[in-house]
Design a protein around this motif. Structure first.
Motif, PDB file in Angstrom:
ATOM      1  N   GLY A  84     -10.719 -12.621   1.269  1.00  0.00           N
ATOM      2  CA  GLY A  84      -9.628 -13.001   2.162  1.00  0.00           C
ATOM      3  C   GLY A  84      -8.966 -11.791   2.792  1.00  0.00           C
ATOM      4  O   GLY A  84      -7.761 -11.802   3.046  1.00  0.00           O
ATOM      5  N   THR A  85      -9.748 -10.749   3.051  1.00  0.00           N
ATOM      6  CA  THR A  85      -9.189  -9.466   3.456  1.00  0.00           C
ATOM      7  C   THR A  85      -8.286  -9.574   4.682  1.00  0.00           C
ATOM      8  O   THR A  85      -7.104  -9.221   4.636  1.00  0.00           O
ATOM      9  N   LEU A  86      -8.831 -10.044   5.798  1.00  0.00           N
ATOM     10  CA  LEU A  86      -8.087 -10.032   7.059  1.00  0.00           C
ATOM     11  C   LEU A  86      -7.941 -11.433   7.635  1.00  0.00           C
ATOM     12  O   LEU A  86      -8.837 -12.271   7.497  1.00  0.00           O
ATOM     13  N   TRP A  87      -6.851 -11.663   8.344  1.00  0.00           N
ATOM     14  CA  TRP A  87      -6.649 -12.930   9.039  1.00  0.00           C
ATOM     15  C   TRP A  87      -7.462 -12.961  10.323  1.00  0.00           C
ATOM     16  O   TRP A  87      -8.106 -13.965  10.648  1.00  0.00           O
ATOM     17  N   THR A  88      -7.459 -11.848  11.076  1.00  0.00           N
ATOM     18  CA  THR A  88      -8.239 -11.736  12.312  1.00  0.00           C
ATOM     19  C   THR A  88      -9.060 -10.450  12.281  1.00  0.00           C
ATOM     20  O   THR A  88      -8.684  -9.478  11.620  1.00  0.00           O
ATOM     21  N   ASP A  89     -10.154 -10.442  13.018  1.00  0.00           N
ATOM     22  CA  ASP A  89     -11.079  -9.320  12.978  1.00  0.00           C
ATOM     23  C   ASP A  89     -10.449  -8.020  13.471  1.00  0.00           C
ATOM     24  O   ASP A  89     -10.745  -6.947  12.944  1.00  0.00           O
ATOM     25  N   ASP A  90      -9.565  -8.101  14.462  1.00  0.00           N
ATOM     26  CA  ASP A  90      -8.962  -6.896  15.047  1.00  0.00           C
ATOM     27  C   ASP A  90      -7.589  -6.584  14.460  1.00  0.00           C
ATOM     28  O   ASP A  90      -6.830  -5.788  15.021  1.00  0.00           O
ATOM     29  N   GLU A  91      -7.266  -7.171  13.356  1.00  0.00           N
ATOM     30  CA  GLU A  91      -5.926  -7.077  12.764  1.00  0.00           C
ATOM     31  C   GLU A  91      -5.465  -5.643  12.551  1.00  0.00           C
ATOM     32  O   GLU A  91      -4.345  -5.268  12.917  1.00  0.00           O
ATOM     33  N   MET A  92      -6.305  -4.821  11.948  1.00  0.00           N
ATOM     34  CA  MET A  92      -5.917  -3.444  11.653  1.00  0.00           C
ATOM     35  C   MET A  92      -5.686  -2.650  12.933  1.00  0.00           C
ATOM     36  O   MET A  92      -4.743  -1.861  13.031  1.00  0.00           O
ATOM     37  N   ILE A  93      -6.529  -2.877  13.921  1.00  0.00           N
ATOM     38  CA  ILE A  93      -6.398  -2.161  15.192  1.00  0.00           C
ATOM     39  C   ILE A  93      -5.137  -2.599  15.914  1.00  0.00           C
ATOM     40  O   ILE A  93      -4.340  -1.781  16.409  1.00  0.00           O
ATOM     41  N   ARG A  94      -4.925  -3.904  15.991  1.00  0.00           N
ATOM     42  CA  ARG A  94      -3.787  -4.458  16.731  1.00  0.00           C
ATOM     43  C   ARG A  94      -2.454  -4.016  16.132  1.00  0.00           C
ATOM     44  O   ARG A  94      -1.481  -3.786  16.867  1.00  0.00           O
ATOM     45  N   LEU A  95      -2.391  -3.878  14.818  1.00  0.00           N
ATOM     46  CA  LEU A  95      -1.151  -3.474  14.166  1.00  0.00           C
ATOM     47  C   LEU A  95      -0.978  -1.958  14.090  1.00  0.00           C
ATOM     48  O   LEU A  95       0.035  -1.469  13.589  1.00  0.00           O
ATOM     49  N   GLY A  96      -1.985  -1.229  14.556  1.00  0.00           N
ATOM     50  CA  GLY A  96      -1.908   0.223  14.513  1.00  0.00           C
ATOM     51  C   GLY A  96      -2.117   0.798  13.124  1.00  0.00           C
ATOM     52  O   GLY A  96      -1.675   1.912  12.823  1.00  0.00           O
ATOM     53  N   LEU A  97      -2.807   0.063  12.261  1.00  0.00           N
ATOM     54  CA  LEU A  97      -3.028   0.492  10.882  1.00  0.00           C
ATOM     55  C   LEU A  97      -4.412   1.078  10.645  1.00  0.00           C
ATOM     56  O   LEU A  97      -4.694   1.575   9.553  1.00  0.00           O
ATOM     57  N   GLY A  98      -5.289   0.995  11.639  1.00  0.00           N
ATOM     58  CA  GLY A  98      -6.644   1.497  11.473  1.00  0.00           C
ATOM     59  C   GLY A  98      -7.396   1.429  12.780  1.00  0.00           C
ATOM     60  O   GLY A  98      -6.874   0.959  13.802  1.00  0.00           O
ATOM     61  N   THR A  99      -8.647   1.867  12.742  1.00  0.00           N
ATOM     62  CA  THR A  99      -9.459   1.917  13.961  1.00  0.00           C
ATOM     63  C   THR A  99     -10.699   1.031  13.878  1.00  0.00           C
ATOM     64  O   THR A  99     -11.497   1.017  14.805  1.00  0.00           O
ATOM     65  N   HIS A 105      -8.898 -10.332  -2.716  1.00  0.00           N
ATOM     66  CA  HIS A 105      -9.083  -9.140  -1.880  1.00  0.00           C
ATOM     67  C   HIS A 105      -8.313  -9.300  -0.553  1.00  0.00           C
ATOM     68  O   HIS A 105      -8.850  -9.103   0.526  1.00  0.00           O
ATOM     69  N   VAL A 106      -7.035  -9.654  -0.668  1.00  0.00           N
ATOM     70  CA  VAL A 106      -6.197  -9.903   0.510  1.00  0.00           C
ATOM     71  C   VAL A 106      -5.513  -8.599   0.910  1.00  0.00           C
ATOM     72  O   VAL A 106      -4.817  -7.976   0.109  1.00  0.00           O
ATOM     73  N   ASN A 107      -5.705  -8.194   2.162  1.00  0.00           N
ATOM     74  CA  ASN A 107      -5.158  -6.931   2.623  1.00  0.00           C
ATOM     75  C   ASN A 107      -3.658  -7.025   2.874  1.00  0.00           C
ATOM     76  O   ASN A 107      -3.122  -8.093   3.190  1.00  0.00           O
ATOM     77  N   ASN A 108      -2.986  -5.895   2.765  1.00  0.00           N
ATOM     78  CA  ASN A 108      -1.535  -5.861   2.983  1.00  0.00           C
ATOM     79  C   ASN A 108      -1.138  -6.285   4.392  1.00  0.00           C
ATOM     80  O   ASN A 108      -0.024  -6.745   4.618  1.00  0.00           O
ATOM     81  N   SER A 109      -2.058  -6.165   5.344  1.00  0.00           N
ATOM     82  CA  SER A 109      -1.775  -6.528   6.736  1.00  0.00           C
ATOM     83  C   SER A 109      -1.929  -8.016   7.010  1.00  0.00           C
ATOM     84  O   SER A 109      -1.478  -8.509   8.053  1.00  0.00           O
ATOM     85  N   GLN A 155       0.852  -1.190   0.000  1.00  0.00           N
ATOM     86  CA  GLN A 155       0.000   0.000   0.000  1.00  0.00           C
ATOM     87  C   GLN A 155       0.882   1.233   0.000  1.00  0.00           C
ATOM     88  O   GLN A 155       1.903   1.285   0.684  1.00  0.00           O
ATOM     89  N   TRP A 156       0.466   2.238  -0.748  1.00  0.00           N
ATOM     90  CA  TRP A 156       1.318   3.404  -1.004  1.00  0.00           C
ATOM     91  C   TRP A 156       1.801   4.118   0.251  1.00  0.00           C
ATOM     92  O   TRP A 156       2.903   4.674   0.271  1.00  0.00           O
ATOM     93  N   ASN A 157       0.997   4.116   1.312  1.00  0.00           N
ATOM     94  CA  ASN A 157       1.378   4.865   2.510  1.00  0.00           C
ATOM     95  C   ASN A 157       1.639   3.967   3.708  1.00  0.00           C
ATOM     96  O   ASN A 157       1.584   4.417   4.851  1.00  0.00           O
ATOM     97  N   CYS A 158       1.912   2.685   3.467  1.00  0.00           N
ATOM     98  CA  CYS A 158       2.052   1.739   4.574  1.00  0.00           C
ATOM     99  C   CYS A 158       3.489   1.222   4.661  1.00  0.00           C
ATOM    100  O   CYS A 158       4.056   0.759   3.663  1.00  0.00           O
ATOM    101  N   ALA A 159       4.052   1.282   5.863  1.00  0.00           N
ATOM    102  CA  ALA A 159       5.409   0.785   6.114  1.00  0.00           C
ATOM    103  C   ALA A 159       5.392  -0.436   7.017  1.00  0.00           C
ATOM    104  O   ALA A 159       6.380  -0.715   7.695  1.00  0.00           O
ATOM    105  N   CYS A 160       4.283  -1.173   7.022  1.00  0.00           N
ATOM    106  CA  CYS A 160       4.222  -2.379   7.839  1.00  0.00           C
ATOM    107  C   CYS A 160       5.254  -3.385   7.321  1.00  0.00           C
ATOM    108  O   CYS A 160       5.724  -3.276   6.187  1.00  0.00           O
ATOM    109  N   PRO A 161       5.638  -4.370   8.124  1.00  0.00           N
ATOM    110  CA  PRO A 161       6.651  -5.340   7.679  1.00  0.00           C
ATOM    111  C   PRO A 161       6.304  -6.036   6.369  1.00  0.00           C
ATOM    112  O   PRO A 161       7.181  -6.275   5.540  1.00  0.00           O
TER     113      PRO A 161
END
Length: 312
Positions: free
Chosen positions: A230-245, A278-282, A16-22
């Motif tokens: 196949g967007t997310l592995w876990t429901d809270d993934e974005m929150i836990r990684l600090g990538l979203g709310t 539809h697999v998310n970068n996270s 993703q253009w603005n994401c520096a996740c691992p």
């Protein structure tokens, strides 16, 4: 029937253009186990000549450039210097990920656009889509649970039939009223597709799904092929990684893992071939060397990648 995965990523693609996740860092560095992906769209053809797009991703121009099958035909085959083999688009929802690519198809190219009444209303309400020349673009409503033979702008059959069915989902973010959260809608905000050809081959395309239902189970049972959210592995993934709310369900996406996730929920359905799109970068399963990828592979699933081709 020939199917080409034009893009397999979720919103923003991978990296993703603005994401520096691992995960994105590995993709950006050219790691072979972190294959880059554009946003989700499929191309389908009964004859290898005329093509239907399932969703028009924001990356569509890039996807066409990477797919010779979708590039302009030679002038002597249609008598025109502008002659695309893309004849129709079917939209599974009104999210930006699914409709923004329509703007790449605005150069007076004859085109049929199929969608639910809800999605057609959203397009009509947004003046930017008026750049699609009405003399060349025909908007056609798809009714739920009714097989619809597809044709191009001029009415020539594509040799494909599509049937839309309601999928638990949500209204697009830009269409939400202030303070309103519409989850679990079945009014055409989110649909899945069954696509079939005249030889009897068929598959299902469900790029967004907020929950599994008995109706959806019945639809997918014994399917030849399913492309599934196949967007997310876990429901809270974005929150836990600090990538979203937001949780996955709040965004209209069911998790892959967990007792109530896709792996567990679709396991009893005897689907011949199962592919995540539809697999998310996270999502850790996007990495080919991750433990999560090993889990989905062991359970009989594939993770789609750009350029993947399947023949039915």
């Amino acid at each position: 029937m020939r199917i080409v995965v034009l893009g397999a990523g979720a919103g923003g693609g991978f990296p993703q253009w603005n994401c520096a996740c691992p995960n994105c860092a590995r993709a950006r560095a050219g790691d072979r186990a972190a294959r880059k992906r554009t946003q989700t769209s499929l191309a389908v053809s009964a004859d290898g000549m005329a093509w239907l797009l399932l969703n028009a991703a924001p990356d569509l121009r890039e996807q066409i450039s990477a797919t010779p099958l979708l590039q302009p035909l030679a002038p002597d085959t249609q008598g025109s210097l502008r002659a695309s083999p893309i004849r129709a688009v079917a939209l599974s929802g009104g999210d930006v990920d699914a409709i923004a690519g329509l703007l790449h198809l605005r150069e007076s190219q004859p085109l049929a656009v199929y969608a639910s009444r809800r999605v057609l209303t959203l397009l009509a309400a947004n003046s930017i889509f008026r750049v699609l020349n009405p003399a060349c673009v025909s908007y056609r409503e798809i009714l739920l649970d009714r097989a619809e033979p597809l044709s191009d702008f001029a009415g020539r059959p594509l040799g494909l039939t599509i049937e839309a069915f309601a999928v638990p989902g949500k209204v697009p973010l830009y269409a939400e009223e202030e303070g309103e959260v519409k989850l679990g809608t079945t009014e055409g905000d989110t649909v899945g597709f069954t696509v079939s050809d005249e030889a009897g081959a068929s598959f299902h395309f469900v790029p967004a799904c907020a929950a599994l239902s008995e109706a959806l189970h019945a639809r997918l049972r014994d399917s030849q092929l399913v492309f599934f959210d196949g967007t997310l592995w876990t429901d809270d993934e974005m929150i836990r990684l600090g990538l979203g709310t937001k949780t996955g369900r709040r965004m209209g996406h069911l998790s892959v893992s967990g007792d109530d996730g896709t792996l567990a929920g679709l396991a009893p359905l005897r689907i011949a071939r199962k592919v995540f799109v539809h697999v998310n970068n996270s999502n850790p399963m996007i990495l080919e060397d991750s433990p999560e990828r090993a889990i989905v592979t062991r359970k009989g699933w594939e993770v789609a990648y750009d350029g993947m081709e399947i023949a039915l």
